[in-house]
Design a protein around this motif. Structure first.
Motif, mmCIF file in Angstrom:
data_model
loop_
_atom_site.group_PDB
_atom_site.id
_atom_site.type_symbol
_atom_site.label_atom_id
_atom_site.label_comp_id
_atom_site.label_asym_id
_atom_site.label_seq_id
_atom_site.Cartn_x
_atom_site.Cartn_y
_atom_site.Cartn_z
ATOM 1 N N GLN A 199 0.837 -1.190 0.000
ATOM 2 C CA GLN A 199 0.000 0.000 0.000
ATOM 3 C C GLN A 199 0.877 1.246 0.000
ATOM 4 O OE1 GLN A 199 -2.528 0.402 3.439
ATOM 5 N NE2 GLN A 199 -3.898 1.838 2.414
ATOM 6 N N VAL B 216 0.483 5.466 0.418
ATOM 7 C CA VAL B 216 -0.447 6.490 0.874
ATOM 8 C C VAL B 216 0.225 7.848 0.801
ATOM 9 C CG1 VAL B 216 -1.883 7.318 2.755
ATOM 10 C CG2 VAL B 216 -1.629 4.865 2.379
ATOM 11 N N TYR C 135 0.510 11.694 -7.584
ATOM 12 C CA TYR C 135 0.484 10.281 -7.243
ATOM 13 C C TYR C 135 1.885 9.775 -6.907
ATOM 14 C CZ TYR C 135 -4.127 10.223 -9.470
ATOM 15 O OH TYR C 135 -5.432 10.467 -9.815
ATOM 16 N N TRP D 264 0.824 2.000 -6.961
ATOM 17 C CA TRP D 264 0.379 3.393 -6.996
ATOM 18 C C TRP D 264 -0.396 3.756 -5.746
ATOM 19 C CZ3 TRP D 264 1.387 6.676 -11.126
ATOM 20 C CH2 TRP D 264 1.920 6.063 -12.268
ATOM 21 N N GLY D 265 -0.241 5.005 -5.312
ATOM 22 C CA GLY D 265 -1.077 5.549 -4.259
ATOM 23 C C GLY D 265 -2.380 6.080 -4.816
ATOM 24 N N GLN D 266 -3.231 6.586 -3.930
ATOM 25 C CA GLN D 266 -4.560 7.062 -4.327
ATOM 26 C C GLN D 266 -4.550 8.486 -4.857
ATOM 27 O OE1 GLN D 266 -3.421 7.173 -1.265
ATOM 28 N NE2 GLN D 266 -4.004 9.222 -0.567
ATOM 29 N N THR E 211 -3.085 12.796 -4.155
ATOM 30 C CA THR E 211 -3.404 13.920 -3.287
ATOM 31 C C THR E 211 -3.492 15.183 -4.136
ATOM 32 O OG1 THR E 211 -2.776 15.116 -1.257
ATOM 33 C CG2 THR E 211 -0.974 14.391 -2.691
#
Length: 120
Positions: free
Chosen positions: A3, A5, A94, A110-112, A114
């Motif tokens: 994960q 973040v 990202y 990959w992150g979600q 910001t």
């Protein structure tokens, strides 16, 4: 599983600064490279900055001299220091990493994202 973040996005005035962070967690054996991408509405995703496990860095021409990518003492942490921000820097940013898992397998994660908004 792995994960990523991101954090640190927000609204900033032109000429201002912002620091983004990314934390990777999970069954990680080694992180070979970490990257920042950005995507503005209606535009393709763009590679902004790259840092390797040896701390070698590369930047898009549009951000050279203004952005600095680094990894924390905890090597699963990534930062992007953004200075002299311009309205055209507005995008979702990202975090991305190429990672070897403890199983020996490799993956691209990959992150979600910001949101960074540069506006008066």
């Amino acid at each position: 599983q792995v994960q990523l973040v991101e954090s640190g996005g927000g609204l900033v005035q032109p000429g201002g600064s912002l620091r983004l962070s990314c934390a990777a967690s999970g069954s990680i054996f080694s992180i070979y490279a970490m990257n920042w991408y950005r995507q503005a509405p209606g535009k393709e995703r763009e590679l902004v900055a790259t840092i390797t496990s040896g701390d070698s860095t590369n930047y898009a021409d549009s951000v050279k001299g203004r952005f600095t990518v680094s990894r924390g003492n905890a090597r699963n942490t990534l930062f992007l220091e953004m200075n002299s921000l311009k309205p055209e820097d507005t995008a979702v940013y990202y975090c991305n990493a190429f990672i070897r898992l403890v199983t020996g397998e490799f993956g691209d994660y990959w992150g979600q994202g910001t949101q960074v908004t540069v506006s008066s």
